[in-house]
Design a protein around this motif. Structure first.
Motif, mmCIF file in Angstrom:
data_model
loop_
_atom_site.group_PDB
_atom_site.id
_atom_site.type_symbol
_atom_site.label_atom_id
_atom_site.label_comp_id
_atom_site.label_asym_id
_atom_site.label_seq_id
_atom_site.Cartn_x
_atom_site.Cartn_y
_atom_site.Cartn_z
ATOM 1 N N SER A 79 80.987 28.225 22.018
ATOM 2 C CA SER A 79 79.761 28.002 21.258
ATOM 3 C C SER A 79 78.514 27.957 22.131
ATOM 4 O O SER A 79 77.421 28.250 21.652
ATOM 5 C CB SER A 79 79.862 26.714 20.443
ATOM 6 N N ASP A 80 78.673 27.613 23.415
ATOM 7 C CA ASP A 80 77.499 27.522 24.291
ATOM 8 C C ASP A 80 77.301 28.767 25.153
ATOM 9 O O ASP A 80 76.397 28.807 25.983
ATOM 10 C CB ASP A 80 77.598 26.285 25.184
ATOM 11 N N ARG A 81 78.117 29.770 24.951
ATOM 12 C CA ARG A 81 77.977 30.995 25.745
ATOM 13 C C ARG A 81 76.924 31.909 25.135
ATOM 14 O O ARG A 81 76.791 31.995 23.919
ATOM 15 C CB ARG A 81 79.305 31.730 25.850
ATOM 16 N N THR A 82 76.223 32.587 26.003
ATOM 17 C CA THR A 82 75.193 33.518 25.570
ATOM 18 C C THR A 82 75.524 34.902 26.108
ATOM 19 O O THR A 82 75.755 35.046 27.315
ATOM 20 C CB THR A 82 73.809 33.083 26.112
ATOM 21 N N PRO A 83 75.563 35.901 25.245
ATOM 22 C CA PRO A 83 75.798 37.262 25.726
ATOM 23 C C PRO A 83 74.753 37.649 26.771
ATOM 24 O O PRO A 83 73.591 37.265 26.683
ATOM 25 C CB PRO A 83 75.663 38.115 24.462
ATOM 26 N N GLY A 84 75.204 38.395 27.767
ATOM 27 C CA GLY A 84 74.313 38.827 28.833
ATOM 28 C C GLY A 84 74.443 40.312 29.095
ATOM 29 O O GLY A 84 75.372 40.967 28.626
ATOM 30 N N GLU A 85 73.501 40.801 29.856
ATOM 31 C CA GLU A 85 73.504 42.214 30.232
ATOM 32 C C GLU A 85 74.228 42.363 31.562
ATOM 33 O O GLU A 85 74.203 41.473 32.405
ATOM 34 C CB GLU A 85 72.066 42.721 30.353
ATOM 35 N N ILE A 86 74.859 43.502 31.733
ATOM 36 C CA ILE A 86 75.514 43.810 33.002
ATOM 37 C C ILE A 86 75.109 45.224 33.389
ATOM 38 O O ILE A 86 75.008 46.107 32.542
ATOM 39 C CB ILE A 86 77.046 43.634 32.917
ATOM 40 N N SER A 87 74.851 45.410 34.660
ATOM 41 C CA SER A 87 74.360 46.711 35.113
ATOM 42 C C SER A 87 75.499 47.588 35.616
ATOM 43 O O SER A 87 76.559 47.098 36.023
ATOM 44 C CB SER A 87 73.332 46.524 36.232
#
Length: 158
Positions: A79-87
């Motif tokens: 619930s506390d995770r946030t999607p992130g970008e990866i290069s």
């Protein structure tokens, strides 16, 4: 990796196995994969030998609600995770990259990146039973991948 992790003494990073789990939104399958991978890494005592990355090419604002619910059934709090970008550059430094069946990434694998497309259905929008089946398949694939990762880490370390 936190600043504290970067500052802590570690084994030569060349010996670390880097594994990434990637999908477009980083809100479902790749989040489940990363959670199962973190558990496998801890169960196998590979905390200092395996680095886990996850991200998306177009991250969502939050992890899908169905994923949070279904992973909670397995003892994970996402619930506390946030999607992130990866290069692409980050992924090309990995030993293993698992895509979830939705990636359009074009990685240079000449450096030894082992890319696997798991071709999994998206749990977002699926009914709960189908989403559970996807979750369970992800767990099986992560465990099998960690069998390989563990063998590789043992081969580099001992």
């Amino acid at each position: 990796m936190s600043d504290a992790d970067r500052a802590a003494p570690q084994e030569d990073p060349v010996d670390a196995v880097r594994v990434a789990f990637v999908c477009v939104q980083n809100a479902g399958r790749s989040q489940m994969s990363a959670a199962f991978a973190e558990r496998e890494r801890d169960r196998r005592g590979l905390e200092d030998r395996v680095e886990i990355l996850t991200g998306g090419t177009h991250p969502a604002d939050h992890v899908h609600d169905v994923v949070v619910r279904l992973m909670d059934e397995e003892g994970f709090d996402l619930s506390d995770r946030t999607p992130g970008e990866i290069s692409t550059a980050e992924l090309e430094t990995c030993d293993f990259v698992a895509t979830m069946g939705c990636s359009t990434l074009e990685l240079d694998t000449s450096g030894g990146v082992d890319v696997r497309d798991w071709a999994l259905d998206d749990p977002d929008g699926a009914d709960e039973d189908d989403a559970r089946a996807i979750r369970d398949e992800i767990e099986e694939r992560v465990v099998a991948l960690f069998d390989e990762i563990e063998a590789r880490a043992e081969g580099k370390g001992a």
